[in-house]
Motif scaffolding. Structure first.
Motif, short mmCIF file in Angstrom:
data_model
loop_
_atom_site.label_atom_id
_atom_site.label_comp_id
_atom_site.label_asym_id
_atom_site.label_seq_id
_atom_site.Cartn_x
_atom_site.Cartn_y
_atom_site.Cartn_z
N ILE A 74 0.84 -1.19 0.00
CA ILE A 74 0.00 0.00 0.00
C ILE A 74 0.88 1.24 0.00
N CYS A 75 0.92 1.89 -1.16
CA CYS A 75 1.84 3.02 -1.37
C CYS A 75 1.06 4.27 -1.74
N VAL A 76 -0.16 4.37 -1.22
CA VAL A 76 -0.98 5.55 -1.51
C VAL A 76 -0.78 6.57 -0.40
N GLN A 77 -1.35 7.75 -0.58
CA GLN A 77 -1.24 8.78 0.45
C GLN A 77 -2.05 8.38 1.68
N LYS A 78 -1.57 8.87 2.81
CA LYS A 78 -2.15 8.59 4.13
C LYS A 78 -3.69 8.58 4.14
N GLU A 79 -4.30 9.60 3.54
CA GLU A 79 -5.75 9.75 3.66
C GLU A 79 -6.54 8.69 2.87
N TYR A 80 -5.89 8.01 1.93
CA TYR A 80 -6.59 6.99 1.15
C TYR A 80 -6.31 5.57 1.64
N ALA A 81 -5.31 5.42 2.52
CA ALA A 81 -4.81 4.08 2.85
C ALA A 81 -5.90 3.17 3.45
N LYS A 82 -6.70 3.72 4.36
CA LYS A 82 -7.69 2.89 5.03
C LYS A 82 -8.75 2.39 4.03
N ASP A 83 -9.23 3.28 3.17
CA ASP A 83 -10.21 2.89 2.15
C ASP A 83 -9.65 1.81 1.23
N VAL A 84 -8.42 2.01 0.83
CA VAL A 84 -7.77 1.03 -0.05
C VAL A 84 -7.70 -0.33 0.64
N ALA A 85 -7.31 -0.32 1.92
CA ALA A 85 -7.18 -1.57 2.66
C ALA A 85 -8.54 -2.25 2.82
N VAL B 138 -9.60 -5.96 1.45
CA VAL B 138 -10.15 -7.02 2.31
C VAL B 138 -11.43 -7.56 1.70
N ARG B 139 -12.30 -6.67 1.23
CA ARG B 139 -13.55 -7.10 0.57
C ARG B 139 -13.26 -8.01 -0.62
N LEU B 140 -12.17 -7.73 -1.29
CA LEU B 140 -11.80 -8.52 -2.47
C LEU B 140 -11.00 -9.77 -2.10
N GLY B 141 -10.74 -9.94 -0.80
CA GLY B 141 -10.09 -11.18 -0.35
C GLY B 141 -8.59 -11.07 -0.09
N VAL B 142 -8.02 -9.87 -0.20
CA VAL B 142 -6.58 -9.71 0.07
C VAL B 142 -6.41 -9.12 1.47
N LYS B 143 -5.72 -9.86 2.33
CA LYS B 143 -5.63 -9.45 3.75
C LYS B 143 -4.20 -9.28 4.24
N HIS B 144 -3.24 -9.39 3.35
CA HIS B 144 -1.84 -9.25 3.76
C HIS B 144 -1.27 -7.98 3.17
N PHE B 145 -0.97 -7.04 4.05
CA PHE B 145 -0.55 -5.71 3.58
C PHE B 145 0.89 -5.40 3.95
N TRP B 146 1.57 -4.84 3.00
CA TRP B 146 2.88 -4.25 3.26
C TRP B 146 2.64 -2.76 3.12
N ASN B 147 2.58 -2.10 4.26
CA ASN B 147 2.01 -0.76 4.29
C ASN B 147 3.06 0.35 4.43
N PHE B 148 3.07 1.24 3.47
CA PHE B 148 4.01 2.38 3.49
C PHE B 148 3.32 3.68 3.89
N ALA B 149 2.04 3.63 4.15
CA ALA B 149 1.33 4.85 4.58
C ALA B 149 1.40 4.95 6.10
N PRO B 150 1.56 6.16 6.64
CA PRO B 150 1.69 6.29 8.09
C PRO B 150 0.36 6.20 8.84
N VAL B 151 -0.33 5.08 8.66
CA VAL B 151 -1.59 4.82 9.36
C VAL B 151 -1.60 3.36 9.76
N ASP B 152 -2.29 3.08 10.86
CA ASP B 152 -2.37 1.70 11.32
C ASP B 152 -3.51 0.98 10.60
N LEU B 153 -3.18 -0.07 9.87
CA LEU B 153 -4.21 -0.77 9.09
C LEU B 153 -4.54 -2.14 9.68
N SER B 154 -3.88 -2.51 10.78
CA SER B 154 -4.08 -3.86 11.30
C SER B 154 -5.51 -4.05 11.81
N GLY B 155 -6.17 -2.96 12.21
CA GLY B 155 -7.51 -3.08 12.75
C GLY B 155 -8.60 -3.08 11.68
#
Lengths: 211, 211
Positions: free
Chosen positions: B152-163, B167-184
């Motif tokens: 996930i290499c999008v800007q901070k404000e889009y990262a959660k939506d992207v994640a 997840v809806r599409l079945g991808v649950k493993h993220f390598w996250n470069f945005a400064p937001v916590d996506l584990s939740g």
């Protein structure tokens, strides 16, 4: 604020996360925060939060929690974010450019002042205000400008030479993006590594473990 | 190899460093290595090395040390590097491009298969063989291709939506470069963060501490 001598690596690594969260709270106009709220956001226990902060002296108040403004400025001071840091970037590939374009750092006192590459003619789209210089002008630049941190964004095979050269020129604080250990380059070197493949391997470990 | 249930975070984080070093030894034609040599290279004690490896079963031999080839393949297997991982990159900024161009990952079974952006026409110099698609084709792509990891290499404000979309599409493993916590974001999400500013703050802390 009194600081104990030995702060564990785990606490040091949590400080930036506390800082980011508290800064966001301050931006949102929140005035106080409890240790349990901080704990919830960081995935640790409330007693861990209190213990973490006690390393740096007490700055909470029983039953009141922490003042967001005070906490932010205290952690900023512990992290040295109340000072200005002049950064130069060595290597203008994608990583170097990403750093130079990342404006978020200036907020906390980090300023990218110049970028260096063996071939400055290839540089495009460098942010306004960041000078791009040929690496053969590095000595001249360092002799005439304050440099606190060098971000090393060159390829693996050049990283050690670049670091040694920087040390000779008096720059000993490295933010290193090359997958090599540079801490042993000289006495007194402080090096913080961002190793992308290590992080990918840890992700792979966790995926493997889940399966 | 038998694996104990709870491996500490510190050990997990050291594994990639062991792996990198041992891989280099193997490349250099070295056949065996002692725990003290490994320790020296990693800045830990020899007994720590032995203790780390004992988490995964014994694979050294008293007085002989470790077979480099065996150790590399054992650690590769622990890290899941003996499997192939298909990566997609969301966001084609400098960081996304840096990842796509970093060929070192393929060596260890990580393959960047496609990149997605809101505006694929802006993409230039994307490495050969990596498809760049409009993000509105993400669902179609994921439905027809194996995807193990999304970077996930999008800007901070889009990262959660992207994640959440991933997840809806079945991808649950993220390598996250945005400064937001996506584990939740959802149950079962595995997220490994690369937070550049956290690392810069730690560097600043150490500089501050030294002064």
């Amino acid at each position: 604020m009194a600081k104990k001598c030995t702060i564990s690596e785990a606490v040091i690594k949590r400080l930036p996360r506390y800082y980011r969260y508290i800064k966001q709270l301050e931006r949102d106009g929140v005035k106080r925060v409890s240790s349990s709220e901080l704990a919830k956001n960081l995935g640790v226990t409330a007693s861990q939060v209190r213990q973490d902060f006690s390393n740096f002296g007490e700055f909470g108040q029983q039953g009141y929690g922490y003042s967001v403004g005070k906490l932010r400025s205290e952690i900023a001071s512990i992290l040295g974010l109340d000072q200005q840091h002049n950064i130069i970037i060595i290597g203008c590939g994608n990583i170097g450019k990403a750093l130079a374009r990342y404006i978020g750092f200036a907020d906390d006192g980090f300023f990218v002042r110049a970028m260096f590459d063996v071939d400055p003619t290839v540089i495009q789209k460098v942010p306004e205000g960041v000078e791009v210089l040929n690496v053969n002008r590095l000595a001249e630049y360092i002799n005439t400008h304050p440099v606190d941190i060098a971000a090393i964004c060159v390829q693996k095979e050049y990283a050690k030479d670049v670091a040694e050269n920087l040390v000779r020129l008096g720059v000993k604080h490295f933010w290193n993006f090359a997958p090599v250990d540079l801490s042993g380059v000289a006495e007194g070197v402080i090096c913080e590594n961002i190793n992308m493949s290590d992080s990918l391997f840890v992700l792979s470990y966790r995926i493997n473990e889940q399966q």
